[in-house]
Scaffold this active site. Structure first.
Site, PDB file in Angstrom:
ATOM      1  N   THR A   1       0.773  -1.098  -0.090  1.00  0.00           N
ATOM      2  CA  THR A   1       0.295   0.161  -0.426  1.00  0.00           C
ATOM      3  C   THR A   1       0.887   1.000   0.328  1.00  0.00           C
ATOM      4  OG1 THR A   1      -0.264  -0.410   2.576  1.00  0.00           O
ATOM      5  CG2 THR A   1      -2.500  -1.081   0.911  1.00  0.00           C
ATOM      6  N   GLY A   2       2.233   0.831   0.037  1.00  0.00           N
ATOM      7  CA  GLY A   2       3.172   2.685   0.121  1.00  0.00           C
ATOM      8  C   GLY A   2       3.198   3.210  -1.698  1.00  0.00           C
TER       9      GLY A   2
ATOM     10  N   LYS B   1      -3.629  -3.512   7.385  1.00  0.00           N
ATOM     11  CA  LYS B   1      -4.697  -2.904   6.664  1.00  0.00           C
ATOM     12  C   LYS B   1      -4.971  -4.133   5.991  1.00  0.00           C
ATOM     13  CE  LYS B   1      -2.878   2.011   5.896  1.00  0.00           C
ATOM     14  NZ  LYS B   1      -2.380   2.260   4.499  1.00  0.00           N
TER      15      LYS B   1
ATOM     16  N   ILE C   1      13.576  -5.663  -2.052  1.00  0.00           N
ATOM     17  CA  ILE C   1      14.260  -4.251  -2.936  1.00  0.00           C
ATOM     18  C   ILE C   1      14.305  -3.239  -2.086  1.00  0.00           C
ATOM     19  CG2 ILE C   1      13.372  -2.782  -4.560  1.00  0.00           C
ATOM     20  CD1 ILE C   1      12.514  -5.420  -5.582  1.00  0.00           C
TER      21      ILE C   1
ATOM     22  N   GLU D   1      16.853  -0.619   0.123  1.00  0.00           N
ATOM     23  CA  GLU D   1      17.276   0.240  -0.432  1.00  0.00           C
ATOM     24  C   GLU D   1      17.869   0.755   1.522  1.00  0.00           C
ATOM     25  OE1 GLU D   1      18.704   3.176  -3.383  1.00  0.00           O
ATOM     26  OE2 GLU D   1      20.857   3.217  -1.896  1.00  0.00           O
TER      27      GLU D   1
ATOM     28  N   TYR E   1      20.238  -3.619 -16.358  1.00  0.00           N
ATOM     29  CA  TYR E   1      19.395  -2.419 -16.959  1.00  0.00           C
ATOM     30  C   TYR E   1      20.688  -2.288 -18.695  1.00  0.00           C
ATOM     31  CZ  TYR E   1      16.592  -1.713 -13.003  1.00  0.00           C
ATOM     32  OH  TYR E   1      15.715  -1.459 -12.152  1.00  0.00           O
TER      33      TYR E   1
ATOM     34  N   GLU F   1      30.940  -5.776  -8.983  1.00  0.00           N
ATOM     35  CA  GLU F   1      31.678  -3.988  -8.993  1.00  0.00           C
ATOM     36  C   GLU F   1      32.620  -4.788  -7.499  1.00  0.00           C
ATOM     37  OE1 GLU F   1      27.927  -2.306  -8.397  1.00  0.00           O
ATOM     38  OE2 GLU F   1      27.789  -2.622  -5.984  1.00  0.00           O
TER      39      GLU F   1
ATOM     40  N   HIS G   1      26.520   2.431  -3.022  1.00  0.00           N
ATOM     41  CA  HIS G   1      26.419   1.095  -2.971  1.00  0.00           C
ATOM     42  C   HIS G   1      26.717   0.802  -1.517  1.00  0.00           C
ATOM     43  CE1 HIS G   1      24.815  -0.939  -7.342  1.00  0.00           C
ATOM     44  NE2 HIS G   1      23.949  -0.322  -6.035  1.00  0.00           N
TER      45      HIS G   1
END
Lengths: 386, 291
Positions: free
Chosen positions: B17-18, B43, B96, B98, B160, B210, B248
């Site tokens: 719901t965010g 909720k 997801i 961060e 991507y 990386e 990161h």
């Protein structure tokens, strides 16, 4: 986040971890007054900057008398201290730590860090204290004891004994060391530290263990639950452009090159810097505007890049995902209109709403150089700075 | 074929719901992902679009049979959310979020040990099996379904870029996974390489790393010993200065550890075709995988 040694020692005192008596002074007069309260000479005067290697750079001195404290503190405060961590430009010293001298029998090394591979908290200890631990690890790894603690279990007696006996401490010192290590571990987890290092940890002639040095870094992601630590932040130790960028939630690092760049995503930003280098130029910065950047953030990012006077050209590389290309384009146009752009700007955009973004840039009347892909972008950047 | 997720995966979204949760849930639904439930404590009983919202992961799993959770819960509560999903027994968690504190993630990682749940992330773009299901925040349309290449990466937008170049070269993907840019994460390179090696539809692998840590070196070692399929590699951060966190939390060179150069050397020694110029990655893949 980093803090000063004197601040780290304040935290140590809060956790009853033995440190030498002393305090911070901003002027030679303050240093002198402070030295007199320490119960005799010699005392140690230590420059307070975030970078390591202060001793070798001449920022740590022993004073045998009150007048020596005044003259040494006078020399150190205001000096430009150059160490292997400050870079050749050095760092201006604004304060010193004044501490009592100790009767040192042996110098040890002790640190606590999170180990990313095992997801454990690691205690590292060595009898080879006072030296560069990286060098010890490279040349004589057997001299470093590593004790792994499962964070769900927490530190136990056997962990502490493993470190204590590994350090070959005399029995009386072991009694002091074990509770001290337990408290250090507690401090480490209570404050979400990313590094806690004591080099050297001193074994005194009286079999005491005292933290002669103290270095504590914190996990920036955990600062939301440590408001008191935020009070230790010293803006003098940070790059002014980076401080400015942090106000807008921009991830910016100032570098030495002359090609500014703005990218979304940290990995792509690093790869873009690498491409600039491969093209024969040097990146002037790292700037990740993030996944959900607004036109305003893009505008501020642009302004910050331009305020670096070394910048001779800019490469914008955006792979539109959540951050749409049209939003990016709006931000660039706004920034250009407000601040004026006097250096060439190469724009490479791909992804969500790329046609709309390209249209906005084309119709803006700005002199922007568009690149079709990364290879093309790199070549155009190289042409600019050649 | 694919690894970890496919069109049968039934997804629930924690933090549905965010703002972020709503936006990306809709994107996933539009791509074809079966989103069967949402969880936002307090909720329960509401709906987001037509998706039922529950107070707990356990209730969502019980009522809908969800077997995978995607997490958008803010950092202070994200570790708790991951452990809740683990406790509810979902097969896969894609975090997801961060900015989760390292200490929290160390606890999560130890909590996960010995449990059947797999965690991808945190601080990652998620996982996609093109043409079947998208569980994450990556733009869907640029992917090319049907394989034969698997992609695993520590980064988001850099992934991507890599996928975009593959698609431009007409090279499709079996599954693309972002394992995340944090120092302590769930699924690592080796888990993904092993799964791709065992996936009959995957004929080659692109691995994007990386600076920071030793995950790429460990992966190179694993490839030498175990992986028979061709691997193309890329490492970001050749120009990164030591001691600075490059965005990161995990991307930091500390002392002599974690440099791009060391990783590239380890990867080359393992027989990986390392691309040093990101602009040429697609072409290189065409050459290597076209053989």
């Amino acid at each position: 986040m980093k803090i000063h040694e004197y601040q780290a020692k304040e935290l140590f005192r809060k956790y009853n971890i033995p440190v030498p008596d002393g305090g911070v002074a901003f002027t030679p007069e303050e240093a002198e007054t402070l030295a007199d309260t320490l119960g005799g000479y010699p005392v140690v005067v230590k420059a307070q900057i975030h970078a390591g290697g202060r001793g070798k750079g001449g920022g740590v001195k022993l004073a045998q008398s009150k007048s020596e404290v005044t003259s040494i503190a006078g020399d150190i405060i205001g000096m430009n201290l150059v160490t292997h961590q400050t870079g050749p430009e050095g760092k201006e010293v604004k304060k010193v730590l004044v501490e009592q001298g100790l009767n040192i029998a042996k110098e040890l090394y002790l640190s606590i860090i999170p180990d990313r591979a095992t997801a454990n908290i690691v205690i590292m200890a060595s009898e080879a204290g006072g030296m560069d631990i990286e060098e010890v690890a490279a040349k004589t790894p057997e001299k470093i004891i590593k004790v792994y603690v499962d964070p769900l279990l927490g530190i136990q007696g056997f962990h502490c004994r493993e470190a204590a006996f590994g350090l070959n401490l005399p029995p009386a010192a072991i009694k002091a060391f074990i509770p001290m290590l337990q408290r250090l571990y507690q401090l480490f987890v209570d404050y979400d530290c990313s590094l806690l290092e004591i080099n050297p940890l001193v074994l005194t002639a009286e079999d005491g263990v005292i933290a002669l040095d103290a270095k504590v870094n914190f996990d920036s992601n955990a600062l939301f639950r440590h408001k008191d630590i935020m009070g230790y932040r010293d803006l003098d130790e940070e790059d002014p452009l980076e401080v400015e960028a942090s106000k807008f939630n921009l991830n910016y690092i100032n570098l030495d090159g002359n090609v500014g760049n703005m990218v979304n995503g940290a990995g792509l930003a690093m790869a873009t810097m690498d491409i600039i280098k491969l093209a024969g130029a040097e990146p002037a910065n790292f700037l990740d505007v993030g996944g959900g950047a607004s036109a305003e953030m893009v505008e501020n990012g642009f302004r910050i890049i331009l305020s670096d006077k070394n910048v001779k050209g800019i490469l914008i590389n955006i792979f539109g995902g959540i951050l749409r290309c049209d939003v990016l384009a709006e931000g660039v146009v706004q920034a250009a209109k407000k601040t004026g752009i006097e250096v060439p700007v190469v724009v490479r955009m791909e992804g969500t709403n790329v046609e709309e973004g390209r249209r906005i840039l084309a119709e803006s009347g700005l002199n922007l150089i568009t690149a079709v892909d990364l290879k093309d972008a790199a070549k155009k950047v190289a042409d600019i700075v050649a | 074929m694919s690894i970890f997720v496919n069109k049968h995966t039934k997804l629930l979204v924690q933090g549905i719901t965010g703002r972020e949760g709503q936006f990306h849930t809709r994107q996933c639904v539009a791509y074809g992902t079966q989103v069967v439930a949402g969880v936002t404590p307090g909720k329960g009983g509401q709906t987001m679009d037509d998706i039922p919202v529950f107070n707990s992961v356990k209730a969502a799993v019980r009522e809908t049979g969800a077997n995978c959770s995607m997490i958008f819960v803010p950092p202070p509560f994200a570790a708790d959310a991951i452990m809740e999903a683990t406790d509810a027994g979902v097969d896969l968690i894609v975090a997801i979020t961060e900015g989760i504190p390292v200490m929290d993630m160390m606890k999560v990682k130890n909590y996960l040990q010995g449990k059947p749940t797999r965690l991808i992330g945190p601080n990652c773009p998620g996982i996609i099996t093109p043409g079947e299901t998208k569980i994450g925040i990556m733009p869907g349309p640029m992917h090319k379904p049907g394989g034969p290449i698997g992609v695993v990466s520590r980064s988001g937008t850099l992934t991507y870029e890599v996928v975009h170049q593959l698609t431009l070269q007409d090279i499709g993907q079996t599954t693309c996974i972002g394992i995340g840019g944090d120092p302590v994460n769930g699924t690592n390179f080796i888990d993904c390489l092993s799964a791709f090696e065992n996936d009959p539809a995957t004929e080659g692998i692109v691995m994007v790393g990386e600076i920071g840590g030793t995950a790429e070196e460990d992966a190179a070692d694993f490839i030498t010993k175990t992986v028979s399929k061709p691997v193309v590699g890329f490492i970001a951060g050749l120009t990164a200065p030591p001691g600075r966190r490059m965005g990161h939390a995990g991307a930091i060179i500390s002392g002599s550890s974690g440099t791009a150069q060391a990783k590239i050397e380890a990867m080359k020694a393992a027989g990986i075709e390392v691309c040093e110029n990101l602009g040429e990655l697609g072409e290189m893949c065409k050459t290597v995988f076209g053989k």
